[in-house]
Design a protein around this motif. Structure first.
Motif, PDB file in Angstrom:
ATOM      1  N   ASP A  51       0.960  -1.188  -0.300  1.00  0.00           N
ATOM      2  CA  ASP A  51      -0.391   0.029   0.068  1.00  0.00           C
ATOM      3  C   ASP A  51       0.919   1.133  -0.118  1.00  0.00           C
ATOM      4  O   ASP A  51       0.146   2.304  -0.552  1.00  0.00           O
ATOM      5  CB  ASP A  51      -0.963   0.110   1.491  1.00  0.00           C
ATOM      6  N   ARG A  86       0.599   3.534  -3.232  1.00  0.00           N
ATOM      7  CA  ARG A  86      -0.131   4.863  -3.184  1.00  0.00           C
ATOM      8  C   ARG A  86      -0.858   5.977  -3.838  1.00  0.00           C
ATOM      9  O   ARG A  86      -1.690   6.509  -3.944  1.00  0.00           O
ATOM     10  CB  ARG A  86       0.129   5.645  -1.837  1.00  0.00           C
ATOM     11  N   VAL A 144      -3.690   4.078   3.438  1.00  0.00           N
ATOM     12  CA  VAL A 144      -3.109   5.229   3.042  1.00  0.00           C
ATOM     13  C   VAL A 144      -2.807   5.926   2.079  1.00  0.00           C
ATOM     14  O   VAL A 144      -2.725   7.046   1.912  1.00  0.00           O
ATOM     15  CB  VAL A 144      -1.527   4.523   2.739  1.00  0.00           C
ATOM     16  N   THR A 145      -3.642   5.354   1.464  1.00  0.00           N
ATOM     17  CA  THR A 145      -3.719   6.384  -0.245  1.00  0.00           C
ATOM     18  C   THR A 145      -4.731   7.056   0.022  1.00  0.00           C
ATOM     19  O   THR A 145      -4.650   8.484  -0.196  1.00  0.00           O
ATOM     20  CB  THR A 145      -4.133   4.744  -0.765  1.00  0.00           C
TER      21      THR A 145
END
Length: 308
Positions: free
Chosen positions: A63, A67, A81-82
């Motif tokens: 991730d 991201r 996280v994105t």
């Protein structure tokens, strides 16, 4: 803290166990095969917990690495996280803690398993970045998701637990690398290659879900590389997986049990073909999510085939 914990659980896909089940079934099958039956509670616990921990750690690394890409993909845009709800550094700390916990479990096995664990970790770290340069990164994932097989053989056949405490000098022994290699028989590597084709099958189904988004952002996947040949290729990958495992294990397990398992497994392959043949997002994602049942079917064939 409760909200933070919820973010961490979302980060490691805690409510989506299909991912670690895909890792678990071939690993447990290898444990049973290496031991010729039940491998004992210690190794069963080590490899079950280790599989969950390492898959969760891999999600953290993946991730963070993806991201900037994931925000352009419908399915992944809201990952912690994105979406910015969790910082990259914090996600990596969580991943490192999970990987350390898995390594502590490996320390209870033997020297050769410890040595192989470093190779497995390296492949796990490389996979998220392979999607930038490899036309079929699913093959790299296949190696990462299959490495539990040689590690299981090493844990059973590579020496007694706690050997590290008694033979610290072995790391500097010129013959140690040979012992590491010899701890894994050719059957384990053959099963690993066969399992790689299963990973290619189910992760291509997964990539088919995001193909439109991946084309826009320039991500490389097997679904894009295969193009219109994706559906027949996925079906062929499944068949190669079952053929390799059958060829390796036919003389080791009860033939009637294994044949019955193949009937159930091939019925699932046919079902997957029906789900993905129209290449709809829903059908491809459903096929991927339910793939762990094929892994369980093969595992059950191994367990019963050895027991009878």
């Amino acid at each position: 803290m409760p909200s933070r914990l919820a973010l961490y659980l979302d980060l490691i896909r805690w409510n989506r166990p299909a991912g670690w089940l895909l890792l678990l079934w071939p690993t447990l099958a290898a444990l049973w095969l290496a031991a010729g039956g039940f491998p004992g509670w210690h190794l069963l616990l080590v490899f079950t917990l280790g599989t969950v921990l390492m898959r969760s750690a891999g999600c953290c690394v993946n991730d963070v690495a993806d991201r900037d890409f994931d925000q352009h993909v419908k399915r992944t845009a809201q990952r912690p996280v994105t979406s910015g709800r969790l910082g990259a550094a914090e996600a990596l700390i969580v991943g490192a803690a999970l990987a350390l916990a898995a390594f502590l479990l490996v320390l209870t096995t033997n020297l050769v398993t410890i040595a192989w664990s470093f190779v497995a970790l390296l492949v796990t770290l490389l996979y998220p970045f392979a999607k930038r340069v490899v036309s079929m990164p699913q093959a790299v994932l296949g190696v990462a998701f299959s490495f539990g097989i040689p590690m299981a053989y090493a844990a059973v056949q590579g020496g007694a637990p706690w050997e590290l405490l008694h033979n610290r000098a072995q790391f500097s022994d010129p013959g140690f690398l040979g012992a590491v290699w010899d701890s894994v028989p050719w059957q384990a590597w053959a099963l690993m290659v066969g399992n790689l084709f299963w990973v290619l099958a189910y992760d291509t189904e997964y990539a088919m879900v995001d193909r439109d988004d991946d084309l826009k952002i320039g991500m490389k996947t097997s679904a894009i590389t295969l193009g219109d040949a994706d559906v027949p290729a996925v079906t062929a990958f499944y068949l190669v997986f079952l053929a390799v495992w059958t060829a390796v294990l036919w003389s080791s397990v009860n033939a009637w049990v294994w044949a019955a398992m193949l009937v159930v497994a091939l019925a699932q392959v046919a079902w997957h073909f029906m789900l993905i043949r129209d290449r709809t997002r829903e059908g491809c994602f459903k096929a991927f999510r339910l793939n762990h049942w094929l892994g369980f079917t093969v595992f059950a064939g191994v367990v019963l085939g050895l027991a009878i």
